[in-house]
Design a protein around this motif. Structure first.
Motif, mmCIF file in Angstrom:
data_model
loop_
_atom_site.group_PDB
_atom_site.id
_atom_site.type_symbol
_atom_site.label_atom_id
_atom_site.label_comp_id
_atom_site.label_asym_id
_atom_site.label_seq_id
_atom_site.Cartn_x
_atom_site.Cartn_y
_atom_site.Cartn_z
ATOM 1 N N ASP A 1 -79.683 40.883 32.130
ATOM 2 C CA ASP A 1 -80.368 41.309 33.344
ATOM 3 C C ASP A 1 -81.605 42.159 33.056
ATOM 4 N N ARG A 2 -81.701 42.713 31.840
ATOM 5 C CA ARG A 2 -82.864 43.507 31.466
ATOM 6 C C ARG A 2 -83.990 42.655 30.880
ATOM 7 N N MET A 3 -83.718 41.392 30.597
ATOM 8 C CA MET A 3 -84.720 40.525 29.990
ATOM 9 C C MET A 3 -85.735 40.039 31.024
ATOM 10 N N GLN A 4 -86.967 39.846 30.580
ATOM 11 C CA GLN A 4 -87.970 39.178 31.392
ATOM 12 C C GLN A 4 -87.592 37.699 31.525
ATOM 13 N N PRO A 5 -87.916 37.044 32.674
ATOM 14 C CA PRO A 5 -87.532 35.636 32.860
ATOM 15 C C PRO A 5 -87.986 34.722 31.729
ATOM 16 N N ALA A 6 -89.221 34.915 31.233
ATOM 17 C CA ALA A 6 -89.722 34.041 30.164
ATOM 18 C C ALA A 6 -88.927 34.245 28.879
ATOM 19 N N ILE A 7 -88.569 35.491 28.595
ATOM 20 C CA ILE A 7 -87.781 35.770 27.391
ATOM 21 C C ILE A 7 -86.388 35.175 27.532
ATOM 22 N N PHE A 8 -85.787 35.335 28.715
ATOM 23 C CA PHE A 8 -84.458 34.766 28.923
ATOM 24 C C PHE A 8 -84.481 33.246 28.750
ATOM 25 N N SER A 9 -85.510 32.586 29.306
ATOM 26 C CA SER A 9 -85.609 31.133 29.165
ATOM 27 C C SER A 9 -85.697 30.729 27.699
ATOM 28 N N ALA A 10 -86.495 31.465 26.931
ATOM 29 C CA ALA A 10 -86.633 31.152 25.501
ATOM 30 C C ALA A 10 -85.316 31.380 24.765
ATOM 31 N N VAL A 11 -84.635 32.480 25.074
ATOM 32 C CA VAL A 11 -83.346 32.769 24.430
ATOM 33 C C VAL A 11 -82.317 31.700 24.797
ATOM 34 N N PHE A 12 -82.313 31.282 26.055
ATOM 35 C CA PHE A 12 -81.386 30.248 26.522
ATOM 36 C C PHE A 12 -81.612 28.944 25.757
ATOM 37 N N LEU A 13 -82.875 28.535 25.634
ATOM 38 C CA LEU A 13 -83.189 27.293 24.927
ATOM 39 C C LEU A 13 -82.878 27.400 23.439
ATOM 40 N N LEU A 14 -83.163 28.561 22.848
ATOM 41 C CA LEU A 14 -82.813 28.771 21.441
ATOM 42 C C LEU A 14 -81.301 28.713 21.244
ATOM 43 N N GLY A 15 -80.556 29.258 22.209
ATOM 44 C CA GLY A 15 -79.102 29.194 22.133
ATOM 45 C C GLY A 15 -78.594 27.764 22.169
ATOM 46 N N LEU A 16 -79.170 26.938 23.053
ATOM 47 C CA LEU A 16 -78.784 25.526 23.112
ATOM 48 C C LEU A 16 -79.109 24.817 21.807
ATOM 49 N N ALA A 17 -80.318 25.076 21.268
ATOM 50 C CA ALA A 17 -80.708 24.435 20.019
ATOM 51 C C ALA A 17 -79.810 24.905 18.865
ATOM 52 N N GLY A 18 -79.482 26.192 18.830
ATOM 53 C CA GLY A 18 -78.603 26.698 17.779
ATOM 54 C C GLY A 18 -77.213 26.103 17.866
ATOM 55 N N LEU A 19 -76.678 25.991 19.093
ATOM 56 C CA LEU A 19 -75.370 25.344 19.275
ATOM 57 C C LEU A 19 -75.425 23.896 18.823
ATOM 58 N N GLY A 20 -76.517 23.208 19.179
ATOM 59 C CA GLY A 20 -76.666 21.821 18.772
ATOM 60 C C GLY A 20 -76.707 21.654 17.263
ATOM 61 N N LEU A 21 -77.417 22.550 16.590
ATOM 62 C CA LEU A 21 -77.498 22.487 15.131
ATOM 63 C C LEU A 21 -76.116 22.694 14.507
ATOM 64 N N HIS A 22 -75.358 23.656 15.067
ATOM 65 C CA HIS A 22 -74.002 23.895 14.567
ATOM 66 C C HIS A 22 -73.133 22.646 14.726
ATOM 67 N N LEU A 23 -73.231 22.001 15.891
ATOM 68 C CA LEU A 23 -72.408 20.808 16.138
ATOM 69 C C LEU A 23 -72.821 19.657 15.228
ATOM 70 N N ALA A 24 -74.131 19.512 15.023
ATOM 71 C CA ALA A 24 -74.611 18.385 14.213
ATOM 72 C C ALA A 24 -74.234 18.533 12.748
ATOM 73 N N LEU A 25 -74.158 19.782 12.255
ATOM 74 C CA LEU A 25 -73.906 20.006 10.836
ATOM 75 C C LEU A 25 -72.447 20.275 10.509
ATOM 76 N N ALA A 26 -71.657 20.687 11.520
ATOM 77 C CA ALA A 26 -70.261 21.059 11.257
ATOM 78 C C ALA A 26 -69.448 19.845 10.816
#
Length: 248
Positions: free
Chosen positions: A223-248
């Protein structure tokens, strides 16, 4: 009884996993299984996940002030999630055999990496109201099938919800509602197949309090994050989860 060191380590893992979930709205299972598997057999790590995952999903879906509006808006998606989860496991196993889960997780991982990185490089797509109504049910159905097939809740659910232009709180709450439905339906599948015992559930309760504490801290941080920062963190989280799934 587990050793004191293992108890402390497990508690810290659930605090961290709850923190990640509080910020992103997802990611608790990935963090828990990845870290607890360093000290426990994978099956025991999964057993520890059941109650904290359900409780944090339920809390996430209840908090935010948008529950009624989201249920009215997204009920076709919720119905699709339940139906897809209930029939998806049997369907994929019958069609593709025991290797279906591994192949599906790898494919989902690649798709999440592509989506996350493309969103970071450009503007995430936004669905108009007409397409939202048309795609809500199918998005939920496919997400339910993926949940049953390989235990991954977020695709195409998270990209679909992000495309609706929801606020941070509403997006997190919508994910919580959807994940709760998927968790309940998946637990029904496990119980029906005698793959979840009472001992597993009792052991799983140990991670409940630290996971909820971590999630509360993560939601404050979100809730303290700026909307643009939250969007970037959200997308990075999805990409990081995807990388974990692809390599696991």
């Amino acid at each position: 009884m587990p050793s004191p060191d293992l108890i402390v380590f497990s508690a810290l893992v659930f605090v961290l996993a709850g923190l990640v979930k509080g910020v992103l709205g997802f990611g608790l299972p990935t963090v828990v299984v990845a870290l607890l598997a360093l000290a426990l057999p994978p099956t025991q790590a999964l057993a520890l996940l059941v109650v904290p995952s359900f409780a944090t999903n339920l809390a996430q879906g209840a908090v935010g002030g948008h529950f009624v509006a989201l249920c009215r808006r997204l009920w076709p998606m919720g119905l699709g999630i339940v139906l897809g989860t209930l029939v998806g496991g049997r369907l994929t196993a019958a069609l593709f055999g025991p290797e279906a889960a591994t192949a599906t997780r790898t494919g989902l991982g690649i798709a999440l990496v592509v989506y996350g990185m493309s969103g970071l490089l450009g503007r995430p797509p936004t669905l108009p109201g007409r397409l939202e109504r048309l795609l809500a049910g199918p998005a939920g159905l496919v997400s339910g099938v993926m949940t049953a097939a390989c235990g991954v809740f977020v695709f195409p659910l998270a990209p679909f919800l992000q495309s609706l232009g929801l606020s941070r709180a509403a997006l997190s709450q919508a994910l919580g509602i959807a994940f709760t439905l998927a968790t309940v339906a998946l637990a029904g599948n496990l119980l029906d197949g005698d793959r979840l015992s009472g001992r597993d559930l009792l052991w799983s309760v140990a991670g409940l309090v630290p996971a909820l504490a971590g999630m509360a801290l993560g939601m404050r941080l979100r809730d303290r994050m700026q909307p643009a920062i939250f969007s970037a963190v959200f997308l990075l989280g999805l990409a990081g989860l995807g990388l974990h799934l692809a390599l696991a």
